[in-house]
Enzyme design. Structure first.
Site, short mmCIF file in Angstrom:
data_model
loop_
_atom_site.label_atom_id
_atom_site.label_comp_id
_atom_site.label_asym_id
_atom_site.label_seq_id
_atom_site.Cartn_x
_atom_site.Cartn_y
_atom_site.Cartn_z
N TYR A 136 -2.96 5.01 6.60
CA TYR A 136 -2.57 6.01 7.20
C TYR A 136 -2.42 7.23 6.10
O TYR A 136 -2.55 8.31 6.66
CB TYR A 136 -1.00 5.53 7.05
CG TYR A 136 0.03 5.50 7.44
CD1 TYR A 136 0.74 6.17 8.64
CD2 TYR A 136 -0.63 4.27 8.52
CE1 TYR A 136 1.29 6.56 10.07
CE2 TYR A 136 0.42 4.24 10.50
CZ TYR A 136 0.75 5.33 10.14
OH TYR A 136 1.51 5.36 11.99
N LYS A 203 -0.86 -8.64 4.52
CA LYS A 203 -1.91 -9.87 5.32
C LYS A 203 -2.29 -10.54 4.31
O LYS A 203 -3.60 -9.81 4.43
CB LYS A 203 -2.19 -9.17 6.51
CG LYS A 203 -2.89 -9.48 7.05
CD LYS A 203 -2.19 -10.87 8.52
CE LYS A 203 -3.60 -11.37 9.40
NZ LYS A 203 -2.70 -12.60 9.53
N ASP A 246 2.51 -11.56 10.05
CA ASP A 246 2.39 -11.97 11.64
C ASP A 246 3.04 -13.62 12.19
O ASP A 246 4.10 -13.33 13.02
CB ASP A 246 0.51 -13.26 12.25
CG ASP A 246 -0.01 -14.09 10.80
OD1 ASP A 246 0.47 -13.08 10.25
OD2 ASP A 246 -1.13 -14.12 11.48
N ASP A 270 5.46 0.37 9.85
CA ASP A 270 5.18 0.71 11.30
C ASP A 270 5.31 -0.02 12.17
O ASP A 270 5.69 -0.36 13.17
CB ASP A 270 3.80 1.23 11.28
CG ASP A 270 3.46 2.08 12.54
OD1 ASP A 270 4.72 3.33 12.35
OD2 ASP A 270 2.67 2.57 12.93
#
Ligand code: NAP
Length: 379
Positions: A136, A203, A246, A270
Site C-alpha cells: 500500500y 503469509k 489463506d 484489506d
C-alpha cells in the site's frame, strides 16, 4: 448556550452524497438526545478526491489537511481511485500524511442482519490492519519505464536475479519500527478492552522477510506483556497466536468463535475485512476508523460504489456506525451507544436497504434516505 462539537467531514465521491444525506441528521439527533440538548454538532465541510478537484482544482486542498490537523478528528465518505493509471489513492495518502497507522474494522453480527452462516451470532471480530506500510505504500514502477529498467538491471547485476524486461515492479516494505508500534497499540487495546485473543494473520511461509518478519515482531511485542498474554492457554489471559492468511479466510467462516482480534499487515487486512463483512450482510454494514497518535479519521470499509451514485439506494449503515466509532473516540460513548442501538432496532424491524433485503425473505427494500429517517425516528 449549547456546547459545540466541531466535526470536519468529507462527503466523498460516488455514493458519498447519498450516504451523507441519510446520516448527518442521525448524528445530530443522537448528540441532542444523549446530552439532553447540552451539546450540538458544528459541521465543517472539507473536500478531497474527485470532488475537491472539481471544486478547488486540487485533489487534496491544504485547507482539508490543516482543518483535520486542527480538530484531530474527521469523518469521511469513500473516495474513488482510478485503476491502472491516473492519480494515486487519496484515501491512502490521508492515512500516510496523518500517520494513521492503525485501521480498526469491527465485524459484529446483530439481530436482523442476513448471513450465509448457520451460526452468525458467533461472528464478533475486530480486524486491525497496519495502515502505512506494505504494498500500500504505492512504491511501484510501470513496465518499460527507465526506473523499472534500471531496477531490473540492478537486480540482474547485483542480486543475480533475472526478470523479463517486460516486468512491472512493486516494493513491499514492512519495517520492525512500523510493526512494533502497530502491534503494541493493538495489544494495548486488547488488554484495556478485555478481549479474548489476538491472532497474527500473515503469509510468512512465502514472504519470509516481510510478512514472516511481521509475525516475529508482533510476537516480540506480545512477549513484553507476560502478565496479560499467554502463548498456550492460561486461563484469564489473552491468547496470542498466528495463522497463515489463506487458512484464516477458511477459519473465519468455519470456526468464527475461535477468533477475536485479527492483527494484519496492510494488504491482508484489506482483503480480510471485506470477507469478514460478507459474514454479516456485506460492505453496507462494515464501519472503520484510521487512528494515529494525534489524529483519527473515521470512514466506512466500502468504496464509492459509483454505479449506485445518486440513486438513493445504497446502505448508509457502514457510515453511520463509523460515526458511532467517532463519538466513542471523542469521549461520548453515550452518543455512540444510542446510534448503534437505533441502527440495530431499525434493521431488526426488517427496515433495510437493497443489499440486505436481497439476502432476506419477504423484505421490501427502503431507500437510503428512508433508512436514515427511520433511524432518526427510532432515536
Ligand atoms: P465498493 O465501492 O466498495 O463497491 C463494491 C460493491 O460492494 C458494490 O458494488 C456493492 O455490491 C457493495 N457495496 C459497497 N458499498 C455498499 C453500501 N454502502 N451498501 C451496500 N452495498 C455496498 O468497491 P469497488 O467497486 O471495488 O470500488 C469503487 C471505488 O471505490 C474505487 O475507485 C476504489 O478505489 C474506491 N474505494 C475507496 C475506498 C475508500 O474510500 N476508503 C475503499 C475501497 C474502495 P453490489 O454491487 O453487489 O450491490
Amino acid at each position: 448556550m449549547k456546547e459545540k462539537i466541531t466535526i470536519p467531514y468529507i462527503v466523498g465521491d460516488g455514493t458519498g452524497e447519498d450516504i451523507w444525506n441519510a446520516s448527518h441528521e442521525i448524528f445530530e439527533e443522537a448528540v441532542q438526545k444523549a446530552t439532553k440538548g447540552e451539546k450540538g454538532i458544528e459541521w465543517v465541510e472539507l473536500h478531497a478526491g474527485q470532488k475537491a478537484l472539481d471544486v478547488t482544482g486540487e485533489l487534496l486542498p491544504e485547507k482539508t489537511i490543516k482543518t483535520i490537523e486542527e480538530y484531530k478528528v474527521a469523518i469521511k465518505g469513500p473516495l474513488t481511485t482510478p485503476v491502472g493509471g491516473g492519480f494515486r489513492s487519496i484515501n491512502v495518502y490521508l492515512r500516510q500524511i496523518f500517520d494513521l497507522y492503525v485501521c480498526m474494522r469491527p465485524v459484529r453480527y446483530f439481530n436482523g442482519l442476513p448471513s450465509p452462516m448457520k451460526t452468525p451470532e458467533k461472528v464478533n471480530f475486530i480486524v486491525f490492519r497496519e495502515n502505512t506500510e506494505d504494498l500500500y505504500r504505492g512504491i511501484e514502477w510501470k513496465e518499460g519505464t527507465p526506473e523499472a529498467q534500471s531496477l531490473i538491471q540492478f537486480l540482474k547485476d547485483t542480486m543475480k536475479t533475472d526478470l523479463p524486461e517486460s516486468t512491472g515492479l512493486g516494493i513491499k516494505p514492512i519495517s520492525r519500527a512500523g510493526t512494533v508500534r502497530f502491534a503494541r497499540w493493538v495489544i494495548d487495546y486488547a488488554i484495556k478492552n478485555k478481549r479474548r485473543s489476538v491472532t497474527v494473520v500473515h503469509k510468512g511461509n512465502i514472504m519470509k522477510y516481510t510478512e514472516g518478519a511481521f509475525k516475529e515482531y508482533a510476537y516480540e511485542v506480545a512477549k513484553g506483556f507476560p502478565e496479560e498474554i499467554t502463548f498456550d492457554a492460561d486461563k484469564g489471559k489473552i491468547v496470542f497466536n498466528d495463522r497463515i492468511a489463506d487458512n484464516m479466510f477458511m477459519q473465519i467462516i468455519l470456526r468464527p468463535d475461535e477468533y477475536d482480534i485479527l492483527l494484519c499487515p496492510n494488504l491482508n487486512g484489506d482483503y480480510l475485512s471485506d470477507a469478514c463483512a460478507a459474514l454479516i450482510g456485506g460492505l453496507g454494514v462494515a464501519p472503520g476508523a484510521n487512528i494515529g497518535d494525534r489524529i483519527a479519521v473515521f470512514e466506512p470499509t466500502h468504496g464509492s460504489a459509483p454505479k449506485y451514485a445518486g440513486k438513493d439506494v445504497i446502505n448508509p449503515t457502514s457510515f453511520i456506525l463509523s460515526g458511532a466509532m467517532l463519538f466513542h473516540h471523542i469521549g461520548l460513548p453515550g452518543v455512540s451507544a444510542l446510534i448503534e442501538k437505533a441502527v440495530e432496532k431499525t434493521i431488526g424491524d426488517g427496515i433495510v436497504t437493497y443489499d440486505l433485503a436481497r439476502q432476506l425473505a419477504n423484505v421490501t427494500p427502503v431507500k437510503c434516505s428512508e433508512f436514515g429517517k427511520q433511524v432518526v425516528k427510532v432515536l
